[in-house]
Design a protein around this motif. Sequence first.
Motif, PDB file in Angstrom:
ATOM      1  N   LEU A 505       0.828  -1.211   0.000  1.00  0.00           N
ATOM      2  CA  LEU A 505       0.000   0.000   0.000  1.00  0.00           C
ATOM      3  C   LEU A 505       0.862   1.261   0.000  1.00  0.00           C
ATOM      4  CD1 LEU A 505      -2.697   1.516   0.286  1.00  0.00           C
ATOM      5  CD2 LEU A 505      -2.517   1.165   2.769  1.00  0.00           C
ATOM      6  N   ILE A 506       1.829   1.313   0.887  1.00  0.00           N
ATOM      7  CA  ILE A 506       2.656   2.519   1.005  1.00  0.00           C
ATOM      8  C   ILE A 506       3.486   2.747  -0.246  1.00  0.00           C
ATOM      9  CG2 ILE A 506       4.614   3.546   2.245  1.00  0.00           C
ATOM     10  CD1 ILE A 506       3.479   2.359   4.812  1.00  0.00           C
ATOM     11  N   LEU A 507       4.121   1.695  -0.755  1.00  0.00           N
ATOM     12  CA  LEU A 507       4.948   1.837  -1.942  1.00  0.00           C
ATOM     13  C   LEU A 507       4.127   2.279  -3.153  1.00  0.00           C
ATOM     14  CD1 LEU A 507       7.191  -1.326  -1.489  1.00  0.00           C
ATOM     15  CD2 LEU A 507       7.959   1.060  -1.369  1.00  0.00           C
ATOM     16  N   THR A 508       2.896   1.806  -3.243  1.00  0.00           N
ATOM     17  CA  THR A 508       2.021   2.196  -4.351  1.00  0.00           C
ATOM     18  C   THR A 508       1.612   3.661  -4.226  1.00  0.00           C
ATOM     19  OG1 THR A 508       1.176  -0.065  -4.529  1.00  0.00           O
ATOM     20  CG2 THR A 508      -0.116   1.667  -5.573  1.00  0.00           C
ATOM     21  N   LEU A 509       1.246   4.094  -3.028  1.00  0.00           N
ATOM     22  CA  LEU A 509       0.882   5.498  -2.815  1.00  0.00           C
ATOM     23  C   LEU A 509       2.045   6.421  -3.141  1.00  0.00           C
ATOM     24  CD1 LEU A 509      -1.084   5.186   0.561  1.00  0.00           C
ATOM     25  CD2 LEU A 509      -2.053   5.831  -1.653  1.00  0.00           C
ATOM     26  N   GLN A 510       3.250   6.030  -2.762  1.00  0.00           N
ATOM     27  CA  GLN A 510       4.425   6.848  -3.062  1.00  0.00           C
ATOM     28  C   GLN A 510       4.693   6.887  -4.561  1.00  0.00           C
ATOM     29  OE1 GLN A 510       7.545   5.143  -0.505  1.00  0.00           O
ATOM     30  NE2 GLN A 510       7.416   6.983   0.764  1.00  0.00           N
ATOM     31  N   GLY A 511       4.708   5.739  -5.194  1.00  0.00           N
ATOM     32  CA  GLY A 511       5.002   5.690  -6.622  1.00  0.00           C
ATOM     33  C   GLY A 511       3.983   6.441  -7.461  1.00  0.00           C
ATOM     34  N   ASP A 512       2.716   6.417  -7.046  1.00  0.00           N
ATOM     35  CA  ASP A 512       1.665   7.129  -7.763  1.00  0.00           C
ATOM     36  C   ASP A 512       1.624   8.615  -7.407  1.00  0.00           C
ATOM     37  OD1 ASP A 512       0.928   4.746  -8.919  1.00  0.00           O
ATOM     38  OD2 ASP A 512      -0.784   4.395  -7.605  1.00  0.00           O
ATOM     39  N   GLY A 513       2.362   9.005  -6.377  1.00  0.00           N
ATOM     40  CA  GLY A 513       2.267  10.394  -5.913  1.00  0.00           C
ATOM     41  C   GLY A 513       0.833  10.733  -5.544  1.00  0.00           C
ATOM     42  N   ASP A 514       0.156   9.791  -4.901  1.00  0.00           N
ATOM     43  CA  ASP A 514      -1.286   9.884  -4.652  1.00  0.00           C
ATOM     44  C   ASP A 514      -1.550  10.705  -3.392  1.00  0.00           C
ATOM     45  OD1 ASP A 514      -3.982   9.555  -4.336  1.00  0.00           O
ATOM     46  OD2 ASP A 514      -3.972   7.361  -4.430  1.00  0.00           O
ATOM     47  N   TYR A 515      -1.573  12.012  -3.552  1.00  0.00           N
ATOM     48  CA  TYR A 515      -1.769  12.914  -2.414  1.00  0.00           C
ATOM     49  C   TYR A 515      -3.124  12.672  -1.750  1.00  0.00           C
ATOM     50  CZ  TYR A 515      -2.281  17.281   0.243  1.00  0.00           C
ATOM     51  OH  TYR A 515      -2.483  18.199   1.241  1.00  0.00           O
ATOM     52  N   ALA A 516      -4.175  12.524  -2.543  1.00  0.00           N
ATOM     53  CA  ALA A 516      -5.511  12.297  -1.990  1.00  0.00           C
ATOM     54  C   ALA A 516      -5.570  10.975  -1.230  1.00  0.00           C
ATOM     55  CB  ALA A 516      -6.557  12.315  -3.108  1.00  0.00           C
ATOM     56  N   GLY A 517      -4.943   9.936  -1.788  1.00  0.00           N
ATOM     57  CA  GLY A 517      -4.944   8.639  -1.127  1.00  0.00           C
ATOM     58  C   GLY A 517      -4.210   8.658   0.198  1.00  0.00           C
ATOM     59  N   VAL A 518      -3.071   9.355   0.236  1.00  0.00           N
ATOM     60  CA  VAL A 518      -2.314   9.459   1.485  1.00  0.00           C
ATOM     61  C   VAL A 518      -3.094  10.274   2.507  1.00  0.00           C
ATOM     62  CG1 VAL A 518      -0.161  10.210   2.545  1.00  0.00           C
ATOM     63  CG2 VAL A 518      -0.126   9.212   0.269  1.00  0.00           C
ATOM     64  N   SER A 519      -3.731  11.351   2.053  1.00  0.00           N
ATOM     65  CA  SER A 519      -4.542  12.181   2.959  1.00  0.00           C
ATOM     66  C   SER A 519      -5.627  11.342   3.612  1.00  0.00           C
ATOM     67  CB  SER A 519      -5.163  13.351   2.197  1.00  0.00           C
ATOM     68  OG  SER A 519      -4.165  14.204   1.677  1.00  0.00           O
ATOM     69  N   GLN A 520      -6.271  10.491   2.813  1.00  0.00           N
ATOM     70  CA  GLN A 520      -7.325   9.638   3.352  1.00  0.00           C
ATOM     71  C   GLN A 520      -6.761   8.633   4.352  1.00  0.00           C
ATOM     72  OE1 GLN A 520      -9.758   7.718   0.403  1.00  0.00           O
ATOM     73  NE2 GLN A 520     -10.804   6.417   1.883  1.00  0.00           N
ATOM     74  N   LEU A 521      -5.586   8.060   4.034  1.00  0.00           N
ATOM     75  CA  LEU A 521      -4.955   7.108   4.938  1.00  0.00           C
ATOM     76  C   LEU A 521      -4.629   7.763   6.281  1.00  0.00           C
ATOM     77  CD1 LEU A 521      -3.681   4.243   5.296  1.00  0.00           C
ATOM     78  CD2 LEU A 521      -1.535   5.240   4.470  1.00  0.00           C
ATOM     79  N   VAL A 522      -4.069   8.970   6.239  1.00  0.00           N
ATOM     80  CA  VAL A 522      -3.722   9.685   7.467  1.00  0.00           C
ATOM     81  C   VAL A 522      -4.982  10.013   8.263  1.00  0.00           C
ATOM     82  CG1 VAL A 522      -2.754  11.830   8.388  1.00  0.00           C
ATOM     83  CG2 VAL A 522      -1.568  10.622   6.544  1.00  0.00           C
ATOM     84  N   ASN A 523      -6.025  10.478   7.572  1.00  0.00           N
ATOM     85  CA  ASN A 523      -7.261  10.841   8.267  1.00  0.00           C
ATOM     86  C   ASN A 523      -7.955   9.631   8.877  1.00  0.00           C
ATOM     87  OD1 ASN A 523      -6.970  13.559   7.644  1.00  0.00           O
ATOM     88  ND2 ASN A 523      -8.138  13.398   5.736  1.00  0.00           N
ATOM     89  N   ASP A 524      -7.924   8.499   8.158  1.00  0.00           N
ATOM     90  CA  ASP A 524      -8.623   7.306   8.627  1.00  0.00           C
ATOM     91  C   ASP A 524      -7.855   6.558   9.715  1.00  0.00           C
ATOM     92  OD1 ASP A 524     -10.594   7.857   6.824  1.00  0.00           O
ATOM     93  OD2 ASP A 524     -10.011   6.312   5.374  1.00  0.00           O
ATOM     94  N   LYS A 525      -6.540   6.451   9.542  1.00  0.00           N
ATOM     95  CA  LYS A 525      -5.769   5.579  10.434  1.00  0.00           C
ATOM     96  C   LYS A 525      -4.708   6.319  11.251  1.00  0.00           C
ATOM     97  CE  LYS A 525      -6.447   1.193   8.097  1.00  0.00           C
ATOM     98  NZ  LYS A 525      -7.491   1.617   7.159  1.00  0.00           N
ATOM     99  N   GLY A 526      -4.455   7.576  10.957  1.00  0.00           N
ATOM    100  CA  GLY A 526      -3.443   8.310  11.714  1.00  0.00           C
ATOM    101  C   GLY A 526      -4.011   8.929  12.976  1.00  0.00           C
TER     102      GLY A 526
END
Length: 562
Positions: A505-526
């Motif tokens: 999951l993390i490597l895919t978010l980084q490689g895609d530069g998925d800002y929205a996806g990371v934001s959601q991950l931080v909001n949901d699980k951070g």
Amino acid sequence: MWKKSIVSAVCFAVFATACTSSTNTASVPAQVANDSLSGLTVLANSKDRLDIYQSVPLTADLSSLSANQKQMLGLLIDASKIMDDLFWQQAYGYNKEQFLSRIADESGRRFADINYGPWDRLNGDKAFLTQTEEKPVGAQFYPEDMSKAEFEKSEFADKTGLYSMVIRDQDGSLKAVPYAEYFAKPLQQAASLLNEAAELAGDPAFANYLRLRADALLSNEYQKSDFAWMDMKSNPIELVIGPIETYEDQLFGYRAAFEAYVLLKDLSWSERLSKYAAYLPELQTNLPVGEAYKKEMPGANADLNAYDVIYYAGHSNAGSKTIAINLPNDEQVQLEKGTRRLQLKNAMRAKFENILLPIANELMVPEQRKHITFDAFFANTMFHEVAHGLGIKNTINGKGTVRQALKEHASALEEGKADILGLYMVSQLLDKGVITEGEIEDYYVTFMAGIFRSVRFGASSAHGKANMIRFNFFQEYGAFSRNKEGLYQVNMAKMSKAIDALSKLILTLQGDGDYAGVSQLVNDKGVIKETLAADLKRLTDANIPVDITFEQGKNILKLKMP
């Protein structure tokens, strides 16, 4: 938010040198710029947090060093103190001594000194002093009246640069001022000390690095000195200095903060670590993710070494203390040379003995406590740093570097990647027989206890966010369970599956530069949920420190200067 004051003719004390022209804007919080204000007191809801740091002396055996080397150490510490002053300005924007003198309570003054300002770094940057408003998420790197939208629509040179302060020009527009100009006089003083230290260095490569780093402080061009730092192999004394990490810039994660470490190499422990770097390319190839996300092959000549720290300054000394370093951050240097991983053994052992073992005794089931070992803690920390070299530095879809694409979330996700891939590396190398100390249970259980330790750093820390995400992800995968007595137990098989899933999951978010996806991950699980919050309170009630702070300096080292 505090408003910035425009200072033309007069600047405060040691920060006067930061104003290089009448157009610069000094980062002085308006509420404390008036010396007639009353003193600062600790807020009632913060008084029980003033003792969360365990004090530890930073001592070292200097008997093997020559007279020149000891004199050089003094100069390196003096240069580091300048980095400390500059970080105070970047983080808070006001003269340290004047600020601290306004706090009557000794414990409150000590806590403010540890936190480099009136905000509790391990409690979501909440204010702990009166007459204090919310901490600017961009610290003092940007004008406090600047919105994120204004910055993003503005066009000016070095807009996303690592080594510049963003201020308002005379017409109110934004512009970037290079550190070498904004902090001209103190950086000239630091450069002079480094050049003087180079004359005393017995190691030619170290002397060359010191001179190039001195040049970098004055030119704002750090890459050449980063390459030189990578070429150092045999020097017993180590210095990390300059604007390095971007964690303090929580608005965008663009600007680097000043810091320094002065270290002594532990030759016997370093010898134990030297064999691991050669496995990086193979480990990169085997990552549990698609080929596009692991095409950047890391260098196999990266150094792994153990050190004792003898001085911390600036960002590295603020709030939670670093126990391992992975540098340089320059993506080009990493791809060409790899990185150097510095394991700070004495600081690591202080955290293990004073914090991790008591946490395990409080929260882990008795039958798994035997798996909490210093060797596993050291290895997990070390492979966290090694794992920064795995994965991908540039997005696969033209969004630029991962750091630029993920903005303020880049640091938290990178720390999460390093933690989870570090554990992946341990399991791979144990299977190969390369790691011969302990068993996988040691590393998994010690890692779990380490999550509780780091989660206590709070939501404002990149490491804290990364650990909260991992805790909640592991919980969903059943990687651990919690019994009716509130004690945790690791499920070894499910932990392995959770590691692979989170890595992907993390490597895919980084490689895609998925800002929205990371934001959601931080909001949901951070986030720290109710049950975990109650368990963390048990650690506080048991008087287990959250982190350590250092008694350090020439006097502690008994370093006599000529």
